[in-house]
Every structure is written in structure tokens, then in C-alpha cells.
Design a protein around this motif. Structure first.
Motif, PDB file in Angstrom:
ATOM      1  N   PHE A  81       3.028   0.219  -4.974  1.00 51.08           N
ATOM      2  CA  PHE A  81       2.546  -1.176  -5.551  1.00 51.08           C
ATOM      3  C   PHE A  81       1.159  -1.494  -5.833  1.00 51.08           C
ATOM      4  O   PHE A  81       0.420  -0.701  -5.387  1.00 51.08           O
ATOM      5  N   GLU A  82       1.096  -1.990  -7.426  1.00 49.87           N
ATOM      6  CA  GLU A  82      -0.264  -2.381  -7.364  1.00 49.87           C
ATOM      7  C   GLU A  82      -0.871  -3.703  -8.938  1.00 49.87           C
ATOM      8  O   GLU A  82       0.170  -3.803  -8.991  1.00 49.87           O
ATOM      9  N   ASP A  83      -2.025  -4.587  -8.189  1.00 52.34           N
ATOM     10  CA  ASP A  83      -2.285  -5.030  -9.142  1.00 52.34           C
ATOM     11  C   ASP A  83      -3.640  -5.799  -9.457  1.00 52.34           C
ATOM     12  O   ASP A  83      -4.432  -4.288  -9.252  1.00 52.34           O
ATOM     13  N   ASP A  84      -4.600  -6.286  -9.514  1.00 48.42           N
ATOM     14  CA  ASP A  84      -5.760  -6.258  -9.655  1.00 48.42           C
ATOM     15  C   ASP A  84      -6.288  -6.317  -8.477  1.00 48.42           C
ATOM     16  O   ASP A  84      -7.630  -5.781  -8.307  1.00 48.42           O
ATOM     17  N   CYS A  85      -5.624  -6.704  -7.040  1.00 45.96           N
ATOM     18  CA  CYS A  85      -6.998  -7.018  -6.091  1.00 45.96           C
ATOM     19  C   CYS A  85      -6.606  -5.228  -5.355  1.00 45.96           C
ATOM     20  O   CYS A  85      -7.270  -4.726  -4.576  1.00 45.96           O
ATOM     21  N   MET A  86      -5.205  -4.890  -5.665  1.00 47.28           N
ATOM     22  CA  MET A  86      -4.946  -3.381  -4.585  1.00 47.28           C
ATOM     23  C   MET A  86      -3.840  -2.497  -5.077  1.00 47.28           C
ATOM     24  O   MET A  86      -3.205  -2.569  -6.130  1.00 47.28           O
ATOM     25  N   LEU A  87      -4.128  -1.709  -4.182  1.00 42.71           N
ATOM     26  CA  LEU A  87      -2.775  -0.808  -4.418  1.00 42.71           C
ATOM     27  C   LEU A  87      -2.353   0.142  -3.176  1.00 42.71           C
ATOM     28  O   LEU A  87      -3.512   0.190  -1.971  1.00 42.71           O
ATOM     29  N   VAL A  88      -0.692   0.501  -3.775  1.00 42.00           N
ATOM     30  CA  VAL A  88      -0.077   0.833  -2.317  1.00 42.00           C
ATOM     31  C   VAL A  88       0.052   2.108  -2.637  1.00 42.00           C
ATOM     32  O   VAL A  88       1.171   2.132  -3.664  1.00 42.00           O
ATOM     33  N   ILE A  89      -0.173   3.240  -1.748  1.00 44.92           N
ATOM     34  CA  ILE A  89       0.519   4.845  -2.190  1.00 44.92           C
ATOM     35  C   ILE A  89       0.751   5.565  -1.254  1.00 44.92           C
ATOM     36  O   ILE A  89       1.138   4.797  -0.145  1.00 44.92           O
ATOM     37  N   ASN A  90       1.719   5.909  -1.432  1.00 44.53           N
ATOM     38  CA  ASN A  90       2.556   7.026  -0.508  1.00 44.53           C
ATOM     39  C   ASN A  90       1.719   8.073  -0.522  1.00 44.53           C
ATOM     40  O   ASN A  90       2.221   9.400  -1.360  1.00 44.53           O
ATOM     41  N   LYS A  91       1.317   8.742   0.595  1.00 45.18           N
ATOM     42  CA  LYS A  91       0.244   9.836   0.779  1.00 45.18           C
ATOM     43  C   LYS A  91       0.930  11.017   1.288  1.00 45.18           C
ATOM     44  O   LYS A  91       2.383  10.836   2.289  1.00 45.18           O
ATOM     45  N   PRO A  92       0.915  11.546   0.253  1.00 42.63           N
ATOM     46  CA  PRO A  92       1.534  12.689   1.451  1.00 42.63           C
ATOM     47  C   PRO A  92       0.886  13.561   2.993  1.00 42.63           C
ATOM     48  O   PRO A  92      -0.538  13.550   2.361  1.00 42.63           O
ATOM     49  N   ALA A  93       1.453  13.994   3.155  1.00 39.43           N
ATOM     50  CA  ALA A  93       0.838  14.805   4.556  1.00 39.43           C
ATOM     51  C   ALA A  93       0.641  15.973   3.941  1.00 39.43           C
ATOM     52  O   ALA A  93       0.301  16.610   2.824  1.00 39.43           O
ATOM     53  N   GLY A  94      -0.632  16.127   4.823  1.00 40.65           N
ATOM     54  CA  GLY A  94      -1.623  17.230   4.665  1.00 40.65           C
ATOM     55  C   GLY A  94      -3.289  17.243   3.474  1.00 40.65           C
ATOM     56  O   GLY A  94      -3.517  18.148   2.821  1.00 40.65           O
ATOM     57  N   GLU A 143      -1.827  14.625   8.236  1.00 38.48           N
ATOM     58  CA  GLU A 143      -1.270  14.842   8.959  1.00 38.48           C
ATOM     59  C   GLU A 143      -0.210  13.908   8.632  1.00 38.48           C
ATOM     60  O   GLU A 143       1.406  14.523   8.695  1.00 38.48           O
ATOM     61  N   THR A 144      -0.491  12.984   8.643  1.00 34.60           N
ATOM     62  CA  THR A 144       0.990  11.924   8.720  1.00 34.60           C
ATOM     63  C   THR A 144       1.040  11.649   7.075  1.00 34.60           C
ATOM     64  O   THR A 144       0.161  11.448   6.688  1.00 34.60           O
ATOM     65  N   SER A 145       2.370  11.425   6.954  1.00 28.54           N
ATOM     66  CA  SER A 145       2.603  10.999   5.329  1.00 28.54           C
ATOM     67  C   SER A 145       2.598   9.305   5.279  1.00 28.54           C
ATOM     68  O   SER A 145       2.697   8.784   6.982  1.00 28.54           O
ATOM     69  N   GLY A 146       2.538   8.436   4.069  1.00 27.11           N
ATOM     70  CA  GLY A 146       3.010   7.594   3.670  1.00 27.11           C
ATOM     71  C   GLY A 146       2.399   6.782   3.634  1.00 27.11           C
ATOM     72  O   GLY A 146       1.635   6.561   2.638  1.00 27.11           O
ATOM     73  N   ILE A 147       2.149   4.578   3.404  1.00 24.87           N
ATOM     74  CA  ILE A 147       2.234   4.213   3.260  1.00 24.87           C
ATOM     75  C   ILE A 147       0.036   4.038   3.221  1.00 24.87           C
ATOM     76  O   ILE A 147      -0.137   3.427   4.816  1.00 24.87           O
ATOM     77  N   LEU A 148      -0.487   4.059   2.625  1.00 27.87           N
ATOM     78  CA  LEU A 148      -1.584   3.640   2.418  1.00 27.87           C
ATOM     79  C   LEU A 148      -2.257   2.518   1.542  1.00 27.87           C
ATOM     80  O   LEU A 148      -2.294   2.696   0.301  1.00 27.87           O
ATOM     81  N   ALA A 171       8.571   3.324   1.991  1.00 22.95           N
ATOM     82  CA  ALA A 171       8.033   4.376   1.983  1.00 22.95           C
ATOM     83  C   ALA A 171       9.224   5.437   1.991  1.00 22.95           C
ATOM     84  O   ALA A 171       9.339   5.550   3.216  1.00 22.95           O
ATOM     85  N   PRO A 172       9.763   6.231   1.522  1.00 24.61           N
ATOM     86  CA  PRO A 172      11.085   7.209   1.716  1.00 24.61           C
ATOM     87  C   PRO A 172      10.690   8.230   2.402  1.00 24.61           C
ATOM     88  O   PRO A 172       9.612   8.696   2.100  1.00 24.61           O
ATOM     89  N   LEU A 173      11.117   8.577   3.061  1.00 25.13           N
ATOM     90  CA  LEU A 173      11.363  10.017   4.468  1.00 25.13           C
ATOM     91  C   LEU A 173      10.805  11.298   2.884  1.00 25.13           C
ATOM     92  O   LEU A 173      11.347  11.161   2.355  1.00 25.13           O
ATOM     93  N   PRO A 174       9.951  11.610   3.252  1.00 22.61           N
ATOM     94  CA  PRO A 174       9.356  12.955   2.349  1.00 22.61           C
ATOM     95  C   PRO A 174      10.682  13.983   2.477  1.00 22.61           C
ATOM     96  O   PRO A 174      11.550  13.860   3.490  1.00 22.61           O
ATOM     97  N   SER A 175      10.918  14.295   1.635  1.00 25.87           N
ATOM     98  CA  SER A 175      11.891  15.748   1.292  1.00 25.87           C
ATOM     99  C   SER A 175      12.059  16.447   2.319  1.00 25.87           C
ATOM    100  O   SER A 175      13.759  16.900   2.638  1.00 25.87           O
TER     101      SER A 175
END
Length: 320
Positions: free
Chosen positions: A81-94, A130-135, A302-306
Motif C-alpha cells: 500500500f502507498e499514498d501521500d502519508c504512508m508506505l506499507v511493504i513486505n519485508k524479506p527475511a534477513g 530474521e522476520t519477514s512481512g508487513i512493515l 502479506a502472503p507467506l514467502p515461497s
């Protein structure tokens, strides 16, 4: 204190302005009382306000050279998700969320490098490396303050997928165990479970739901009601069911076997990409919170990583 620091935690503010200072040093000078806010001692989680006077002791810090700054790679991450106020990403592990403590750079430094036109990008909360997912990242100071308030006031609801060792009892749905944060002799941050009546512990609550049982493992949904450091990792380990791949609180022998591709509990490791599983199975899969401006309810998944999906498929096959 100017607008740039208003609303931030004291520790986060110092880590940002004391460039080159290890996080262990920042926390040490706070704990020792050498950092003063408005002439008084303050805790690491003290919220700063406009006009606050912050004083730190004289420190010798290694400045990042222009060459080191230029070495930060520009990187974008999967955007949820992204707009003028915020950005939401799916962070990879590591990938750490920010630089410090031996990490040259993290998500936020790479994003700033990739988006030189962005005047403001700041982390709203953290995930372990070490954790993946929503940031969530704020794109405006005003949005940062409101979003951090949402997390602090428990208006943000987070659920993680965790694969643990053993058969988690379906009747165990609430973990209400106090946690104490400390530093090892090597300066590494760790957390341990303590008795609820201990003065050094902070009450911490996690809600657990079994999603699937395997022969020697359990897939859990864990919703945190408090946001303590390493909360899920320590809570699950304290119940005798550490997270698969957790190098700090997990089962070293099992983690090593998975990482080198040795069969575990009948799992055919050859079915996994590369035949190995080399990360911690903890993924921030769900987040809901109000928008910082409109207050509209936002829901992110955020779907589970492969690699996690592949391990679950191998475990399912081993179930027979």
C-alpha cells in the motif's frame, strides 16, 4: 527539540542523530542516566515533544565516510500500500529495518537511497532482521506521530505466522508471561521470560491459534496484544515450542539440520528450493489499523514467502 524529533522515542531519536553510535552504546548511556531530557533522567521509551531539551555526554563517534554512504544500495521492496502519508511493504527475511550494531544499512536506508526525491521516510515500528512481512513507513512527520500512537494505543492489530517445534496444545490460547530485556556480555540484546511478580519484567500477552499440526511441528497464528522486543520468539520458546530457524531462542541442532538439508521428521528436503531451509519461520502476515488522516480502517495481508510455503508443503507430504 525541533519538529524532526517530536513524537519519537528517545532511543530511536538518539540512534538517528548520533550517527555512528552503536545501539548498545545508546542504550547504555540512557540506562546510566547520562542522557537527560529537560534536565531529568529519561527511559528509552520516553516520547519526546517539541521544545524538549535533550543532553547527551561527550561521545567519540566514527563518522560514516562519503564512500560508505554511497555504498548503501538503492532498493525498493514489494509494496502492499502507498499514498501521500504512508508506505506499507513486505519485508524479506534477513534484512534489518535500519543500520546499527554491526549492520551497515537496512530497509530504511535503502529506501531513502532509492527515493532521493522523498523528503521524509521513517520507520513506524520494527521487525527483527530474521522476520519477514508487513512493515509500515511514514512519509510525513505528522503521519509518523499518529501511526506510532496507533501502535502504542493498541489500535494496530498484528498477526504473525510461526512454525514451531512439537505439537502445540489447542487448549493453550493465551500466553501472559512477563518479559525482561537485557544485554549479554558481548553487548547483544536478549530477552527472557520472568515471573509476573518480578520487578524487572514487563507484562506481555500473545494470543495463539493452531492453524495446522504436522508430525513434529505446529503452524500457529500469533496475535500480539503488547509489542515487546522478541515477544513471540521468547513466549513460544518459554512454552517449550521454539520457532523453527530461530538462532537466538530455538533448537540449534534442528536449525542446523534444516540449513544443511538433512531430513528432519521424515521431511523430504529435496522438495525445498536448494534443499535447505535457512531462515526463521516467523512472518508478519496481517495488520489492521486506522489511516493516520482519514481514520478509515486499513487491512494489509502479506502472503507467506515461497521458502516457507515449500517447507509447509514438505511437512504436509511427510504427514502422509
Amino acid at each position: 527539540m525541533d519538529e524532526g524529533g517530536a513524537g519519537q522515542r528517545l532511543d530511536n531519536y538518539l540512534i538517528k542523530v548520533l550517527k555512528g553510535a552503536p545501539k548498545t552504546l545508546v542504550y547504555r548511556i540512557i540506562r546510566s542516566g547520562e542522557v537527560r531530557v529537560n534536565k531529568g533522567r529519561a527511559a528509552a521509551d520516553t516520547r519526546l515533544a517539541m521544545g524538549d531539551e535533550v543532553r547527551v555526554p561527550p561521545l567519540r563517534l566514527a563518522e560514516r565516510s562519503p564512500e560508505e554512504a554511497a555504498a548503501v544500495p538503492a532498493r525498493e521492496f514489494p509494496v502492499l500500500f502507498e499514498d501521500d502519508c504512508m508506505l506499507v511493504i513486505n519485508k524479506p527475511a534477513g534484512v534489518a529495518v535500519h543500520g546499527g550494531s554491526g549492520v551497515s544499512f537496512g530497509v530504511i536506508e535503502q529506501l531513502r537511497r532509492a527515493r532521493p526525491e522523498s523528503r521524509f521516510l521513517e520507520l513506524v515500528h520494527r521487525l527483527d532482521k530474521e522476520t519477514s512481512g508487513i512493515l509500515v513507513i511514514a512519509k510525513k512527520r505528522s503521519a509518523l506521530t499518529v501511526l506510532q500512537d496507533h501502535f502504542r494505543e493498541r489500535k494496530a492489530h498484528k498477526t504473525y505466522a510461526a512454525l514451531v517445534i512439537g505439537q502445540w496444545p489447542g487448549s493453550k490460547k493465551v500466553i501472559d508471561v512477563a518479559l525482561h530485556k537485557y544485554l549479554t556480555a558481548e553487548g547483544e540484546r536478549r530477552v527472557r521470560a520472568v515471573r509476573g511478580d518480578s520487578d524487572e519484567g514487563r507484562r506481555s500477552i500473545s494470543l495463539v491459534k493452531v492453524m495446522q499440526h504436522f508430525k513434529a511441528f505446529s503452524l500457529l497464528d500469533v496475535t500480539i496484544k503488547t509489542g515487546r522486543t522478541h515477544q513471540i520468539r521468547v513466549h513460544l520458546a518459554s512454552e517449550g515450542h521454539p520457532i523453527v530457524g530461530d538462532e537466538k531462542y530455538g533448537d540449534f541442532n534442528l536449525n542446523h539440520a534444516l540449513a544443511r538439508g538433512t531430513a528432519v521428521a521424515g521431511v523430504r528436503m529435496g522438495d525445498l528450493p536448494g534443499g535447505r531451509f535457512e531462515r526463521m519461520f516467523l512472518h508478519a502476515r496481517y495488520l489492521s489499523l486506522p489511516h493516520p488522516v482519514s481514520e478509515a480502517s486499513l487491512v494489509f495481508e502479506a502472503p507467506l514467502p515461497s521458502e516457507c510455503q515449500s517447507l509447509l508443503a514438505a511437512l504436509d507430504a511427510a504427514n502422509g
